[in-house]
Design a protein around this motif. Structure first.
Motif, short mmCIF file in Angstrom:
data_model
loop_
_atom_site.label_atom_id
_atom_site.label_comp_id
_atom_site.label_asym_id
_atom_site.label_seq_id
_atom_site.Cartn_x
_atom_site.Cartn_y
_atom_site.Cartn_z
N PRO A 173 -107.03 54.67 -26.37
CA PRO A 173 -107.00 55.72 -27.40
C PRO A 173 -107.53 55.21 -28.74
N GLU A 174 -108.06 56.10 -29.52
CA GLU A 174 -108.53 55.71 -30.86
C GLU A 174 -107.40 55.07 -31.66
N THR A 175 -106.19 55.61 -31.55
CA THR A 175 -105.01 55.03 -32.18
C THR A 175 -104.04 54.60 -31.08
N SER A 176 -103.71 53.34 -31.08
CA SER A 176 -102.83 52.82 -30.04
C SER A 176 -101.46 53.50 -30.11
N PRO A 177 -100.89 53.85 -28.97
CA PRO A 177 -99.55 54.45 -28.96
C PRO A 177 -98.43 53.43 -29.14
N HIS A 178 -98.80 52.14 -29.19
CA HIS A 178 -97.79 51.08 -29.26
C HIS A 178 -97.46 50.64 -30.69
N LEU A 179 -98.15 51.18 -31.68
CA LEU A 179 -97.95 50.75 -33.06
C LEU A 179 -96.60 51.22 -33.59
N VAL A 180 -96.01 50.36 -34.44
CA VAL A 180 -94.68 50.69 -34.99
C VAL A 180 -94.70 50.86 -36.50
N GLY A 181 -95.80 50.48 -37.16
CA GLY A 181 -95.89 50.64 -38.61
C GLY A 181 -95.37 49.43 -39.36
N PRO A 182 -94.55 49.63 -40.41
CA PRO A 182 -94.07 48.51 -41.24
C PRO A 182 -93.30 47.47 -40.43
N LEU A 183 -93.52 46.19 -40.77
CA LEU A 183 -92.90 45.08 -40.06
C LEU A 183 -92.05 44.25 -41.02
N HIS A 184 -90.96 43.71 -40.51
CA HIS A 184 -90.15 42.78 -41.28
C HIS A 184 -90.64 41.37 -40.99
N VAL A 185 -91.10 40.67 -42.00
CA VAL A 185 -91.66 39.33 -41.83
C VAL A 185 -90.81 38.32 -42.57
N GLU A 186 -90.26 37.38 -41.83
CA GLU A 186 -89.50 36.27 -42.40
C GLU A 186 -89.95 34.98 -41.72
N PHE A 187 -90.20 33.95 -42.52
CA PHE A 187 -90.71 32.70 -41.96
C PHE A 187 -89.56 31.79 -41.54
N ASN A 188 -89.59 31.37 -40.28
CA ASN A 188 -88.57 30.51 -39.70
C ASN A 188 -89.18 29.13 -39.51
N TRP A 189 -88.78 28.18 -40.34
CA TRP A 189 -89.41 26.86 -40.32
C TRP A 189 -88.86 25.95 -39.23
N SER A 190 -87.85 26.42 -38.49
CA SER A 190 -87.37 25.67 -37.33
C SER A 190 -88.09 26.11 -36.05
N ARG A 191 -88.88 27.16 -36.15
CA ARG A 191 -89.62 27.66 -34.99
C ARG A 191 -90.66 26.62 -34.56
N THR A 192 -90.81 26.40 -33.27
CA THR A 192 -91.76 25.42 -32.75
C THR A 192 -92.92 26.11 -32.04
N MET A 193 -94.00 25.37 -31.86
CA MET A 193 -95.15 25.91 -31.14
C MET A 193 -94.77 26.21 -29.69
N GLU A 194 -93.95 25.36 -29.10
CA GLU A 194 -93.54 25.59 -27.72
C GLU A 194 -92.74 26.88 -27.60
N ALA A 195 -91.90 27.15 -28.58
CA ALA A 195 -91.12 28.40 -28.57
C ALA A 195 -92.05 29.61 -28.66
N VAL A 196 -93.09 29.50 -29.46
CA VAL A 196 -94.05 30.61 -29.58
C VAL A 196 -94.81 30.80 -28.26
N ARG A 197 -95.17 29.69 -27.61
CA ARG A 197 -95.83 29.78 -26.30
C ARG A 197 -94.94 30.51 -25.30
#
Length: 296
Positions: A28-52
């Motif tokens: 679709p021209e506009t994805s049906p999965h979009l949610v709009g505004p996001l809450h962004v907080e940086f977690n400095w204990s997060r690891t690359m392996e956790a993101v994988r």
């Protein structure tokens, strides 16, 4: 006999795969999965392996993704100029992969890592990203992003449009306001045709500053204009950090900028020189370490 049977099975499977693919319609021209505004907080204990673990199951090697149920309107290479920002990269990957997938993009993430400790050249690294991404896939769109900028609204599409697009228009560092009307940096997108029309970025901005204004001039010189999302959609959160070592203020940026109109046809993607030292394929990204030389 076993080999023959396996080959026949493989061909059958390939035929079925092709049949399924041909039945896919455009997203679709506009994805049906979009949610709009996001809450962004940086977690400095997060690891690359956790993101994988959290984000990698839907990705192919090299940080590649295609929507499974439709054909995307955007074939996008995400280019990130990089050096010594691994904690920032973890945060970027954690937030951006889900956003890009909800946007139903056919995309790949390319981290262009400047080798050595010489003066940083962001624009030259972005040119390298363009050249290297095209060796792998027929990308039609290129998003150039600083690693410290995270979108706060997934309706800000990381795709290309009829005009060059400035996506990061309302950054928290600047009070969610546009710093000045001709800014074209942070996160921007250009189609392949738009990028080639302006000969890409200048290769001559060593240190901090100037390349964003230079590319705005290139766009204007070619009689193009830029577009932006509205200020609510274009909100971004910046990771706070000190100025990197060997990315000191470029004291020559003004005099280089004055010559853009006369130098841009020879200074850009058509005059780019670099050496690839290493290419690493991770689940989350393609990491390209490159020697781009030093100021003359």
């Amino acid at each position: 006999m076993a080999v023959t049977r396996l080959t026949e099975q493989t061909q059958t499977l390939k035929g079925k795969t092709t049949e399924v693919q041909t039945k896919l319609s455009s997203c679709p021209e506009t994805s049906p999965h979009l949610v709009g505004p996001l809450h962004v907080e940086f977690n400095w204990s997060r690891t690359m392996e956790a993101v994988r673990t959290e984000c990698g199951s839907s990705l192919l090697e090299g940080g590649r993704y295609k929507p499974p149920d439709c054909i995307s309107h955007h074939k996008v290479a995400i280019i990130i100029p990089f050096r010594n920002r691994h904690q920032h990269l973890i945060q970027w990957l954690y937030y951006l992969h889900p956003v890009l997938q909800r946007q139903q993009l056919d995309y790949g993430v390319y981290i262009i890592n400047q080798d050595g400790e010489g003066m940083f050249n962001k624009a030259r690294l972005m040119n390298v990203g363009f050249a290297e991404a095209l060796k792998e896939y027929n990308y039609t769109c290129f998003v150039f992003s600083d690693v410290d900028l995270i979108p706060m609204n997934d309706r800000n599409i990381y795709g290309c449009f009829s005009k060059p697009r400035h996506l990061s228009v309302a950054v928290d560092k600047f009070g969610f306001m546009l710093p000045y009307s001709t800014i074209f940096g942070g996160v921007v997108s250009l189609s392949k045709e738009q990028y080639l029309a302006i000969n890409g970025f200048s290769n001559n901005y060593w240190g901090w500053g100037g390349e964003d204004d230079d590319i705005y001039q290139r766009i204007a010189i070619k009689s193009m204009s830029i577009t932006r999302p509205d200020m609510a959609t274009g909100r971004f959160k910046m990771i706070k950090h000190e100025r990197d070592v060997h990315n000191e203020l470029n004291l020559h940026r003004g005099e280089i900028l004055e010559k853009t109109s006369s130098t841009m046809e020879e200074d850009g993607i058509n005059s780019l020189r670099y050496t690839i030292n290493k290419i690493e394929k991770d689940t989350l990204y393609t990491f390209i370490t490159v020697d781009i030389g030093s100021p003359k």
